[in-house]
Each structure stands twice: as C-alpha cells, then as structure tokens.
Design an enzyme around this catalytic site. Structure first.
Site, PDB file in Angstrom:
ATOM      1  N   GLU A  64       6.635 -31.714  45.055  1.00  0.00           N
ATOM      2  CA  GLU A  64       6.561 -30.257  44.946  1.00  0.00           C
ATOM      3  C   GLU A  64       5.995 -29.840  43.583  1.00  0.00           C
ATOM      4  O   GLU A  64       6.580 -29.045  42.843  1.00  0.00           O
ATOM      5  CB  GLU A  64       7.936 -29.631  45.203  1.00  0.00           C
ATOM      6  CG  GLU A  64       8.439 -29.972  46.585  1.00  0.00           C
ATOM      7  CD  GLU A  64       9.648 -29.180  47.068  1.00  0.00           C
ATOM      8  OE1 GLU A  64      10.265 -28.484  46.252  1.00  0.00           O
ATOM      9  OE2 GLU A  64       9.953 -29.267  48.268  1.00  0.00           O
TER      10      GLU A  64
ATOM     11  N   GLU B  83       9.891 -34.608  53.123  1.00  0.00           N
ATOM     12  CA  GLU B  83      11.277 -34.152  53.029  1.00  0.00           C
ATOM     13  C   GLU B  83      11.553 -33.344  54.270  1.00  0.00           C
ATOM     14  O   GLU B  83      10.765 -32.439  54.597  1.00  0.00           O
ATOM     15  CB  GLU B  83      11.480 -33.267  51.803  1.00  0.00           C
ATOM     16  CG  GLU B  83      12.227 -33.938  50.701  1.00  0.00           C
ATOM     17  CD  GLU B  83      12.298 -33.085  49.446  1.00  0.00           C
ATOM     18  OE1 GLU B  83      12.900 -32.012  49.487  1.00  0.00           O
ATOM     19  OE2 GLU B  83      11.727 -33.516  48.426  1.00  0.00           O
TER      20      GLU B  83
END
Ligand code: GAL
Length: 827
Positions: free
Chosen positions: A445, A521
């Site tokens: 991220e 994820e």
C-alpha cells in the site's frame, strides 16, 4: 564415492586432472576439521534499557546492566499502557477523513527508547589470521555496532539481516567486547515492532579465503522429469588480496542425503570472484508445498590440497509459472494460493524469535489447508523461509511498508533514499535460494502508487530485484485501483497484488490483461475467539461495549470484506492466483476497529487468536482449503438469558448437507445456496431456538448418508482444569517449546464457554514456563507471569525445554477447581 554426470565430467576433466586427487582428499578430510566456525551468541549478553555512559567499557556487568539471552525483546514484558506510543493520525488507507487518536496501535508496549547490549566474544590468539564476522538476523532498530569501543558499522532498518567484518577491530591477545546500541522511535510503526536483539546473532570465523556471506545463488534453468540443470553461482572472497590458486568443488545431495552430481573448477583469486558451475541432476525429486523435497549443495574451497572452507546451501527443484489467464502452476499442476499474511511477532513471546514458536504457528496453518504465507510488511527471520521450505508453503518476501511518503511520522521514509537499495538487496541475497520463495514484494500500500513518481521508483526497485535474482517475479500489495493503473505503477510490476479488491477482479483483468493477479490482502474480517454477540448480523466497523468482535464471523472493516465476498469473486474469476488473508494469526497492535478503545491492544483479524487457539473462522477456511473433511458448529450452547429465544447456529463444513438438532428436535436440513452470499459457504440456521441441552449437527455425504456428527452441550459449573500439550517430547538446549492448551470444563468434561477462572501454574523439572496468554485482545494482563485468567473458557501456557534431558511437570490450579498435572519429556 561421488557421482559425476557426463556433461560435468567433461567440463571437470578439461579444467584439471589434478582435481581428482584433491576431491578424494576432500572427502577424507571433511569430517576432521571445522573450516568455518559458527557460534550462536545466545547467552552471556548484558543489557541496559537506557543510554549508558560506560557502554563502551570492557566491564560487562556494571551497575544498571542485567544479563539476558538473545533473541530478546525488551518490551514484551510490558507493562502495557494506553500512553505508550499513542498516535494521532489520519489513516487514508482506512478511509478516514480526519486525524484520530489511535491507542494501542503498536500494542501499548514500551518498545521505544534506547537499549544497549554487550557481550564478550570467544576469540583467542588461536584465531589470528581468521576472518571474523558478526551476523545479525535483525536488530530493532537503528543498530550501531562497536567492538572494543570502536565503531564497526550501523544498520538502521530493524527487519533486514546484516553482517559486519570485525577482524580489523579484534584484540588478538585480549578481551573482545561487542556492544550494540539500538534506538526505537515512537510513531515509527503501524504495528508492534518489538525491540532489541530480537533475532539470532552469530559469530562466524572463516579462513581468509572463504565463500562470501550469502555467497551462493542456485537456479534451475531447465527441469524435466528426466533431469534438472542446476546452476550454482558462488562468490569466493580472499581477504588477503594475494593471488591464490583455488579449487571450488560442489556436490549436490538429494533429499535422502545421497550425492547426485558434482563439479569442480580451478581458479585464481585475489579479491572477490564469482564462479559458475552447472550440475545435472537425473530424475529430480521436485519441490512443492505438498511435497517439500529439499536438495543441498556442499561447496568446498581448497588450495594446495588444503580445505579452506565448506559451505552448505539448501535449495529445491521446482518449476513455478504464473499466467494472466490460467493462474499459477507448480511443476505443471494448477495450484491456488491459499495464503495468509503474517506479521512477525509470536504473540506472548513478542518479537523474540523462537523457531519452535513459529513452527507451532505454521503447523496450525498447514492443518487448516493454508499453503502460502506473505511475510508482511518487512523481511522476516531467516528461519521463516527455512520452515516454509521444509513444511511446504509458498512464500512472498516483502521489503517495505513505506517508501518516501510517510504513513507514520518516523517510518521507513526517513531511510528510503539512503537504504532502500541495501535493504532490498540484503533481503534478496539472503533468501533467493529458498524454493518456497515465489515473489518479491517491493511494498505494501505504497502511497507513491497514486503519484506520478510511483512508477519510476517501482522501476528502480524492480531493477534491484532483477539484478539480485532475475528468476522471480516482482509484486506489491496495491490498495488503490485507478491511480495505480493510471500512473503506471501497476504496469511496472510483474504481478500486481490487490488488497481488498475482490469485486474488481474481472475489471482489473480487463485493464491489465497481460498481468497475473491475486488478492495480496483479503477479508480483514474481525472476531474474538468464543465471543458471540446477538443479533448475528453483517456489520462494518462494529463496536461492542466489551471490546470483543463477534465470532459469528460477520464483522469486518470499512475497507474490507467477509471471506464469502472474496470467495464468490474468486470462484467467478478462475484466473485469480489465489489470496493472502489478513491475517493468519492475531498480532500485537492494530486493534481495528477498536482503534481508540483501550485496552484493545492486539488485532482481531486472525483465524487463530494471539495465544495460538483457533477461532471459528479457522474452520471456515479449513472447510474451503483443506482436503480433510470438516464439520464445525458454532456458537457455544450456554445462553441462560435466552431460553425460548433465537440463537442462530452456523455450521462450517465441506459436506454438501447438514441437519441441525436441538435436544433431538430437527431444525431442518440445509445445503449451500450459490445465489445467496451468506449461505454459499456456510450453513446457517438463523431461527434456531435456544433450550439448554444438546446442539447437534449431522452431516450427510453426496449420497445422503450420515457422514459425521458434532455436538455441543450446555455446560454446568466449572469443575476442573484440562491440560493438553501439543507435543509431549521436546528437545533440550534449543529453546524448544510446547503449547499447553488449558480448558475449564464442567464435571462431564464440557467446555465452560464463558469461564474466566484465574489459573496459576507451577512448572518444574527440565523446563520453565515461558509465557501465558488467553487470546483476549483487550486486556493488559502480562504475558510473562505464572497466572492468567481464562478467556471464554480457555488459555495457553507456553513451556520451554531447558538445557538437560528429563521430565517437565506442569501443574495448573485455580480456586474451587480440581488441580491438574501433566508431564512432558525432554530429550
Ligand atoms: C491493510 C494494510 C495492513 C493492515 C490491514 C488491516 O490496508 O495493508 O497492513 O493494516 O489493512 O485491515
């Protein structure tokens, strides 16, 4: 003797016939001498948790220093406090519009500040002429290393492994004191980072001519069922820089320890030299998560018939491919990634690395059907990769959670420009021989993904990866779809990973048709083991007054989903490589959604709680991932306040049909309904009516025959303690552990599902009580204690074997309960 495949026999003979004599010599000599001495520096360290004016003196144990063993985490013994590392931040990844106070984000433990470690090194006059290095598998953080008061070097990032050559600083006739200064800053992490020399430290003595640190790189450019070509690149180093004729001999051993091929070359060496050998292995035994067959290369360096170094490298022969349309194949077999993300802390052990602790965790995951691990969001201990090789897991090595743009005030962005290349290279050079390793992740991220710079930095990091290992794809975990595509970030990656984007899989596939894709994820569903809240309803960011997320497995975060949503989209989009669920086990810190609700201080995301006890969700994943037959029923059956009222019952199973009975009365048979999200992967009886007694579920096979049954009975008063050790034989002297599950049960042996009795322990004999936990994410009770309250009827005692063989006696007692004792052998 050894076997030389034809091709190499030729190469070998052309190089030098004198080698043959030497090779025979090699085999005879090897047993006799230690050419490379490796000593784990576990005991004998002195520690001070503050700046020490005498830190560089040679007296080890002055006032203020305490003796510790390494791996050591100075913060795990607490105390927990809401004031430790409070962070006022706006987490855009969580969709927050403004800054909020996060308490317990890093676990509420005192990990920050300065810590010094000192130790005498066993170096004597006999070692003169040797090359001496100290290897750190990781040091948290900002390590500055000194020998005999002189600065040797520094390594700021707490998660990468590094080494220093200390030879120039050695006192050959005297005392050698290694001192390490560490310093952790507050607001430097999004989870509990631990503190101290939390991984292994080693002293390595070699000859001046030796195989370099992480000096081998083994690849398998061609594999058929008949033979595999093995390329071995080896770096040899001559610290004396004089011109030396050497022979490098390499032998390959198969999983049973038989020699399967060898090769040798003669070279001249004055500094560093890269040598490439190729060996063909006939009828190779291929590595996969299902069949983790490991080979070994033994490298011997000789000069004038004298062995200078012997160095072993474990590797595997496997062919892993990724296709945008067909997904992943392993040795030609289509394979889904059934993965979990893991942070490094080992719950009650903190970050102090323990191989038995990690093995215990991986065993539970394996039994669930998990076949892959993403080591988030930083390089993990080297033993993680060793265990993945041995136990059979595909592994993603991840380097960073931040580049230049911060997520936390004192995060990696402060190091990025000066250290990213060194850290990334260290990760890859350490790990590239592991067959488990399938991809390198250059970040999670990463905020630059949404900026014009993102693609350029990604290219730079990808270049570093390819330079160190051109054989593995580069990935990253991406949480922003459009910008990551528009700014070209995703395009740079071989395999973009997507965090929480199941509903976009088919769109991403269209937008990036030449890229394989997977859920880097997924889910971030939250629950507390054994805590059931009514009504059992699907809810995002649900907060309950007791700080426990419901174990009906219907609660998740605003940015995330239920497993059901993820699976439905994977089932629709078969090209998806698979997923990495956030997370396999709970971890210290990040207690979302209870981010500002102290005493919440550890996560609720795990399928397994922080103590190592499976939650209901474990069985939901097992029912999808495992080949084993699964039949699991929830909740417990003690609801005195709900007699005659609804208590929903869920069943997690891979049988096609099940029937629910309450005290013998049927509540009907149920099958999975593919058109209803919450009935697609779970069987639910939403209108079951509670009556004390027995909840029973009967599973039927495809022919409608009874295949299995499970029942849960209403428990009476707590009467006794049950102890169940996961292993009853431990190994002495290696910090071996067993995990003892403690259950509070009634007279008939039924688990008392809300028992919170305070249990005390007495451990004697050949082991000690290492830590206790009960999996409650919202408590400040210490892990290092000989007592613990049960949480929803259970708790865990972690027992460590001592240095000597014998018996460990483990006794547990609690007021008004009959005490229990078990024994465990130490060999
Ligand atoms: C992700 C992040 C993880 C963790 C997770 C919690 O966005 O990458 O580190 O914070 O959310 O759901």
């Amino acid at each position: 003797m050894f076997f030389l495949p034809k091709l190499h026999q030729r190469v070998f003979l052309r190089e030098s016939s004198m080698v043959i004599g030497m090779l025979i010599f090699t085999v005879c000599q090897l047993k006799a001498q230690g050419y490379r001495e490796i000593e784990q520096l576990k005991k004998g360290w002195f520690f001070a948790k503050q700046e020490m004016p005498d830190a560089l003196s040679s007296q080890l144990n002055g006032p203020g220093w305490t003796e510790v063993t390494v791996p050591h985490d100075w913060a795990i013994s607490g105390p927990f406090s809401r004031d430790n590392d409070q962070q006022s931040v706006r987490v855009t990844e969580d969709g927050e519009a403004k800054e909020k106070l996060r308490i317990g984000r890093t676990g509420g433990l005192p990990f920050f500040g300065i810590g010094w470690y000192r130790r005498l090194l066993p170096i004597t006059a006999k070692d003169k002429g040797k090359n001496i290095t100290v290897e750190f598998d990781g040091a948290m953080s900002n390590a500055r290393i000194f020998l005999n008061g002189k600065f040797v070097g520094e390594w700021p990032y707490g998660y990468t492994s590094f080494q220093f050559n200390i030879t120039p600083y050695v006192n050959w006739n005297g005392i050698n004191v290694l001192a390490v200064r560490l310093e952790n800053q507050e607001r430097s992490s999004r989870w509990y980072p631990g503190a101290g020399l939390y991984r292994m430290v080693r002293l390595v003595k070699t000859n001046a001519v030796h195989v370099s640190h992480w000096g081998t790189f083994i690849t398998t450019p061609s594999i058929t069922s008949r033979e595999a070509k093995i390329n071995i690149r080896t770096q040899i180093c001559n610290e004396l820089h004089n011109n030396k004729a050497i022979v490098i001999r390499q032998e390959i051993y198969d999983p049973k320890g038989h020699i399967k091929g060898s090769s040798a070359s003669v070279k001249h060496l004055s500094g560093k030299l890269n040598v490439s050998n190729q060996i063909v292995v006939a009828n190779p035994e291929l590595w996969s998560a299902e069949h983790p067959a490991l080979y070994r290369v033994k490298t011997t360096v000789l000069s004038s018939s004298k062995i200078l170094d012997v160095y072993y490298t474990t590797f595997g022969i496997r062919d892993i491919r990724f296709s945008p349309d067909r997904g992943m194949t392993v040795n030609g077999i289509k394979t889904k990634l059934k993965g979990v993300c893991l942070h490094d802390d080992l719950g009650a052990l903190g970050m102090a690395f323990n191989k038995a602790g990690l093995r215990h965790r991986l065993k539970l995951l394996k039994a669930m059907g998990c076949n892959a691990i993403r080591g988030t969001h930083n390089p993990h201990a080297p033993e993680m990769l060793k265990l993945c090789d041995e136990m059979g897991f595909y592994y993603i090595d991840e380097a960073f959670d931040e580049w230049r743009i911060p997520k936390v005030e004192n995060g990696y962005h402060r190091l990025f420009d000066n250290w990213a290349e060194k850290d990334l290279q260290a990760m890859i050079e350490r790990d590239r021989n592991h067959p488990a390793l399938i991809m390198y992740s250059i970040g999670n991220e990463i905020k630059e993904a949404t900026t014009p710079d993102g693609a350029e930095i990604a290219k730079y990091l990808t270049m570093i990866c390819k330079r160190a290992d051109p054989t593995r794809p580069v990935t990253a975990g991406i949480n922003v779809l459009e910008p990551a595509i528009d700014y070209g970030f995703a395009k740079v990656l071989d395999i973009p990973g997507w965090n929480y984007k199941p509903e976009q899989y088919s769109r991403i596939h269209q937008l990036l048709p030449d890229k394989p894709l997977y859920g880097s994820e997924t889910a971030s569903t939250v629950s507390s083991r054994g805590a059931y809240h009514l009504p059992a309803a699907k809810a995002s960011m649900k907060i309950w007054p007791d700080n426990q997320a419901s174990s009906y497995d219907l609660e998740y975060c605003s940015w995330s989903q239920l497993p059901d949503v993820e699976w439905m989209n994977q089932d629709k989009n078969k090209f998806v490589l698979g997923e990495f669920v956030w997370t396999g086990t709970d971890y210290l810190g990040e207690p979302s959604p209870y981010n500002d609700n102290w005493p919440s201080r550890s996560s609720y995301f795990g399928m397994i709680d922080l103590a190592g006890l499976p939650k209901d969700r474990y069985y939901l994943y097992q029912s999808r991932w495992s080949r084993k037959k699964v039949l699991h029923v929830l909740p417990h059956w003690n609801w005195p306040e709900r007699v005659g009222k609804i208590v929903p019952v869920f069943v997690y199973t891979n049988y096609p049909e099940a029937e629910l009975f309450i005290n013998g009365k049927s509540f009907g048979r149920k099958r999975f309904k593919t058109d209803e999200l919450l009935n697609r992967y779970r069987l639910r009886w939403d209108s079951a009516i509670y009556q004390p007694g027995e909840l029973k579920v009967v599973a039927y096979d495809a022919h409608g025959r009874i295949a299995a049954t499970r029942s849960v009975k209403t428990a009476k008063e707590p009467a006794r303690i049950v102890l169940e050790a996961d292993r009853n034989r431990l190994v002495k002297g290696v910090d071996d552990l067993c995990y003892v599950t403690v259950k509070i049960v009634d007279r008939e042996g039924n688990l008392c599902p809300d028992a919170e009795n305070l249990v005390s322990f007495e451990v004697s004999g050949s082991g000690t009580l290492r830590a206790v936990d009960n999996g409650n994410p919202a408590t400040t009770e210490p892990f290092q204690a000989n007592y613990r309250k049960a949480f929803n009827g259970k708790l865990m005692a972690i027992i460590q074997a001592g240095e000597h063989k014998g018996i460990i006696k483990i006794r547990a007692f609690a007021k008004q309960l009959s005490r229990t004792e078990i024994t465990v052998k130490v060999r």
